[in-house]
Motif scaffolding. Structure first.
Motif, PDB file in Angstrom:
ATOM      1  N   ARG A 121      16.874  16.315 -14.325  1.00  0.00           N
ATOM      2  CA  ARG A 121      16.104  17.475 -14.758  1.00  0.00           C
ATOM      3  C   ARG A 121      14.646  17.115 -15.038  1.00  0.00           C
ATOM      4  O   ARG A 121      13.725  17.840 -14.631  1.00  0.00           O
ATOM      5  N   LYS A 122      14.417  15.988 -15.714  1.00  0.00           N
ATOM      6  CA  LYS A 122      13.048  15.592 -16.046  1.00  0.00           C
ATOM      7  C   LYS A 122      12.224  15.360 -14.780  1.00  0.00           C
ATOM      8  O   LYS A 122      11.071  15.808 -14.683  1.00  0.00           O
ATOM      9  N   ASP A 123      12.820  14.685 -13.800  1.00  0.00           N
ATOM     10  CA  ASP A 123      12.107  14.409 -12.549  1.00  0.00           C
ATOM     11  C   ASP A 123      11.882  15.693 -11.748  1.00  0.00           C
ATOM     12  O   ASP A 123      10.818  15.882 -11.138  1.00  0.00           O
ATOM     13  N   ALA A 124      12.882  16.570 -11.746  1.00  0.00           N
ATOM     14  CA  ALA A 124      12.755  17.840 -11.022  1.00  0.00           C
ATOM     15  C   ALA A 124      11.614  18.671 -11.605  1.00  0.00           C
ATOM     16  O   ALA A 124      10.834  19.290 -10.871  1.00  0.00           O
ATOM     17  N   HIS A 125      11.505  18.690 -12.935  1.00  0.00           N
ATOM     18  CA  HIS A 125      10.429  19.437 -13.590  1.00  0.00           C
ATOM     19  C   HIS A 125       9.067  18.809 -13.282  1.00  0.00           C
ATOM     20  O   HIS A 125       8.069  19.530 -13.097  1.00  0.00           O
ATOM     21  N   ALA A 126       9.010  17.485 -13.215  1.00  0.00           N
ATOM     22  CA  ALA A 126       7.748  16.822 -12.877  1.00  0.00           C
ATOM     23  C   ALA A 126       7.332  17.170 -11.449  1.00  0.00           C
ATOM     24  O   ALA A 126       6.142  17.428 -11.181  1.00  0.00           O
ATOM     25  N   MET A 127       8.295  17.188 -10.538  1.00  0.00           N
ATOM     26  CA  MET A 127       8.001  17.570  -9.155  1.00  0.00           C
ATOM     27  C   MET A 127       7.507  19.013  -9.094  1.00  0.00           C
ATOM     28  O   MET A 127       6.562  19.339  -8.371  1.00  0.00           O
ATOM     29  N   ALA A 128       8.144  19.878  -9.883  1.00  0.00           N
ATOM     30  CA  ALA A 128       7.759  21.289  -9.898  1.00  0.00           C
ATOM     31  C   ALA A 128       6.356  21.470 -10.469  1.00  0.00           C
ATOM     32  O   ALA A 128       5.554  22.262  -9.955  1.00  0.00           O
ATOM     33  N   MET A 129       6.033  20.754 -11.546  1.00  0.00           N
ATOM     34  CA  MET A 129       4.703  20.869 -12.145  1.00  0.00           C
ATOM     35  C   MET A 129       3.621  20.424 -11.165  1.00  0.00           C
ATOM     36  O   MET A 129       2.541  21.017 -11.100  1.00  0.00           O
ATOM     37  N   GLU A 130       3.925  19.373 -10.385  1.00  0.00           N
ATOM     38  CA  GLU A 130       2.953  18.899  -9.393  1.00  0.00           C
ATOM     39  C   GLU A 130       2.642  19.984  -8.372  1.00  0.00           C
ATOM     40  O   GLU A 130       1.482  20.238  -8.034  1.00  0.00           O
ATOM     41  N   LYS A 131       3.681  20.662  -7.897  1.00  0.00           N
ATOM     42  CA  LYS A 131       3.473  21.690  -6.874  1.00  0.00           C
ATOM     43  C   LYS A 131       2.849  22.948  -7.464  1.00  0.00           C
ATOM     44  O   LYS A 131       2.073  23.633  -6.796  1.00  0.00           O
ATOM     45  N   LEU A 132       3.160  23.279  -8.703  1.00  0.00           N
ATOM     46  CA  LEU A 132       2.513  24.424  -9.349  1.00  0.00           C
ATOM     47  C   LEU A 132       1.016  24.170  -9.515  1.00  0.00           C
ATOM     48  O   LEU A 132       0.196  25.080  -9.334  1.00  0.00           O
ATOM     49  N   ALA A 133       0.644  22.933  -9.850  1.00  0.00           N
ATOM     50  CA  ALA A 133      -0.783  22.596  -9.929  1.00  0.00           C
ATOM     51  C   ALA A 133      -1.427  22.719  -8.557  1.00  0.00           C
ATOM     52  O   ALA A 133      -2.566  23.194  -8.424  1.00  0.00           O
ATOM     53  N   LEU A 134      -0.689  22.326  -7.527  1.00  0.00           N
ATOM     54  CA  LEU A 134      -1.223  22.367  -6.170  1.00  0.00           C
ATOM     55  C   LEU A 134      -1.567  23.786  -5.735  1.00  0.00           C
ATOM     56  O   LEU A 134      -2.549  24.015  -5.040  1.00  0.00           O
ATOM     57  N   VAL A 135      -0.755  24.760  -6.147  1.00  0.00           N
ATOM     58  CA  VAL A 135      -0.992  26.143  -5.742  1.00  0.00           C
ATOM     59  C   VAL A 135      -1.758  26.944  -6.795  1.00  0.00           C
ATOM     60  O   VAL A 135      -1.847  28.173  -6.717  1.00  0.00           O
ATOM     61  N   GLY A 136      -2.315  26.258  -7.794  1.00  0.00           N
ATOM     62  CA  GLY A 136      -3.183  26.933  -8.751  1.00  0.00           C
ATOM     63  C   GLY A 136      -2.478  27.693  -9.844  1.00  0.00           C
ATOM     64  O   GLY A 136      -3.028  28.645 -10.395  1.00  0.00           O
ATOM     65  N   LEU A 137      -1.242  27.293 -10.195  1.00  0.00           N
ATOM     66  CA  LEU A 137      -0.485  28.012 -11.228  1.00  0.00           C
ATOM     67  C   LEU A 137      -0.205  27.150 -12.451  1.00  0.00           C
ATOM     68  O   LEU A 137       0.680  27.490 -13.260  1.00  0.00           O
ATOM     69  N   ALA A 138      -0.913  26.045 -12.623  1.00  0.00           N
ATOM     70  CA  ALA A 138      -0.749  25.237 -13.827  1.00  0.00           C
ATOM     71  C   ALA A 138      -1.048  26.089 -15.061  1.00  0.00           C
ATOM     72  O   ALA A 138      -2.022  26.837 -15.095  1.00  0.00           O
TER      73      ALA A 138
END
Length: 371
Positions: A126-143
């Motif tokens: 779960r921790k790694d999945a959330h880190a992967m998700a946060m990276e992609k959210l930053a990529l698309v401007g949704l941080a």
């Protein structure tokens, strides 16, 4: 964050580690009972290329996209992704991701949980999945929006969540199925620019489906125009617009006046073509002397108030529509009713006004080979 803010490609976001893959269809057919939805289609998409499947409803473009994804299985032919035969593989074994028209977000999950869903079901902690998700959210401007529910986002932001969720598994191929159809016109323009920037920056292989010609012209490296389950023409946006292969493509890609002409002498790659009382020099595109069909773009026609002079035709304005950046006219002429677009004119020519008609922009006129 505004729903029209640009996708961010800076900061700490990292590009997908996998290399882009090619896609190839070899004589692929898809049947539903006695109905042939895709008929012996062959094409290729190079690694890092964005290719749009364009055509009217029922032409087979969405079925083709779903066969790339593995959501539909080919009845005949061969499908390769990254030179690997995936014809009989399930969607889970193809390493592709799709952004759907409806976005298909889980309403009971937060933005972060939506994006992390794919890695989670694949067994990523779960921790790694959330880190992967946060990276992609930053990529698309949704941080900063990761805790919100999808219902708390604008349409454009929901679209970005869908893109982030597709990117999080770092697929070899990314598929878009009518991704902008739920957005208003202004937001569609902005989001399509964002998708194109993202695709280029990350070197993604993308197959993109739309029925919107303007959208296809704006985002594509190449366009595959489909009609009646077959490919009508493949080419760059400019090739399709300026050199349509047949009447269907000429009429479907942008607006075109389809007019009758006569091809006269051929010299090299060019020919003399008579249209009305005028003779134009145009590429003959392999067409021999005799009657021909011409595709004349609306902005290739010049209107001037007053009677026709030598080298022009006479006409009469029947309708004028002011659209801000342009004025559109319906003009009656000896060669038929013409749709004309003029840019930069502040006052429309009034309906009923006599005009002279000429064709100074001959690059906007094409002989149609398969008319």
């Amino acid at each position: 964050m505004s729903s029209v803010s640009s996708i961010s490609l800076s900061g700490t976001a990292k590009a997908p580690r996998k290399e882009a893959a090619s896609v190839e269809f070899r004589n692929v057919t898809k049947r539903y009972g006695k109905v042939t939805a895709v008929d012996s289609v062959s094409f290729s998409i190079a690694p890092g290329e964005l290719v749009t499947l364009l055509g009217p409803s029922g032409c087979g473009k969405t079925t083709t996209l779903r066969m790339i994804a593995g959501l539909e299985m080919a009845s005949e032919g061969q499908i390769l992704i990254g030179n690997r035969d995936v014809t009989h593989l399930s969607a889970a074994d193809r390493d592709v991701s799709m952004v759907f028209q409806s976005y298909a977000l889980f309403p009971h999950m937060s933005v972060l949980e939506n994006v992390a869903y794919g890695p989670t079901v694949q067994g990523v902690p779960r921790k790694d999945a959330h880190a992967m998700a946060m990276e992609k959210l930053a990529l698309v401007g949704l941080a900063g929006l990761e805790k919100r529910a999808p219902s708390e986002l604008s349409g454009g932001q929901q679209q970005r969540v869908a893109v982030a969720r597709a990117l999080v598994l770092e697929p070899q191929v990314l598929l878009f199925d009518e991704p902008l159809s739920n957005l208003d016109a202004k937001l569609r323009r902005r989001v399509r620019e964002d998708i194109r920037e993202l695709q280029r920056s990350l070197n993604l292989t993308v197959a993109y489906v739309t029925h919107d010609q303007e959208e296809a012209l704006a985002v594509s490296d190449r366009i595959i125009v489909m009609s009646n389950a077959r490919i009508a023409q493949t080419g760059t946006p400019r090739e399709l617009y300026e050199e349509p292969a047949d009447l269907f493509v000429a009429d479907f890609i942008g607006d075109a006046n389809i007019l009758d002409g006569t091809l006269l002498d051929r010299q090299g790659a060019e020919a003399q073509v008579r249209i009305g009382g005028m003779v134009l020099t145009l590429p003959h595109r392999g067409v021999g002397p005799g009657p021909v069909k011409l595709a004349v773009r609306p902005d290739a026609i010049l209107l001037e108030e007053g009677r026709a002079q030598e080298g022009s035709l006479s006409g009469t304005v029947r309708k004028a529509s002011y659209l801000g950046t342009q004025i559109e006219y319906d003009v009656e002429s000896p060669i038929g009713s013409l749709f004309v677009v003029q840019y930069g004119r502040k006052e429309p020519i009034a309906p009923g006004t006599p005009v002279s008609i000429s064709f100074p922009l001959q690059r906007g006129i094409a002989v149609i080979p398969n008319a």
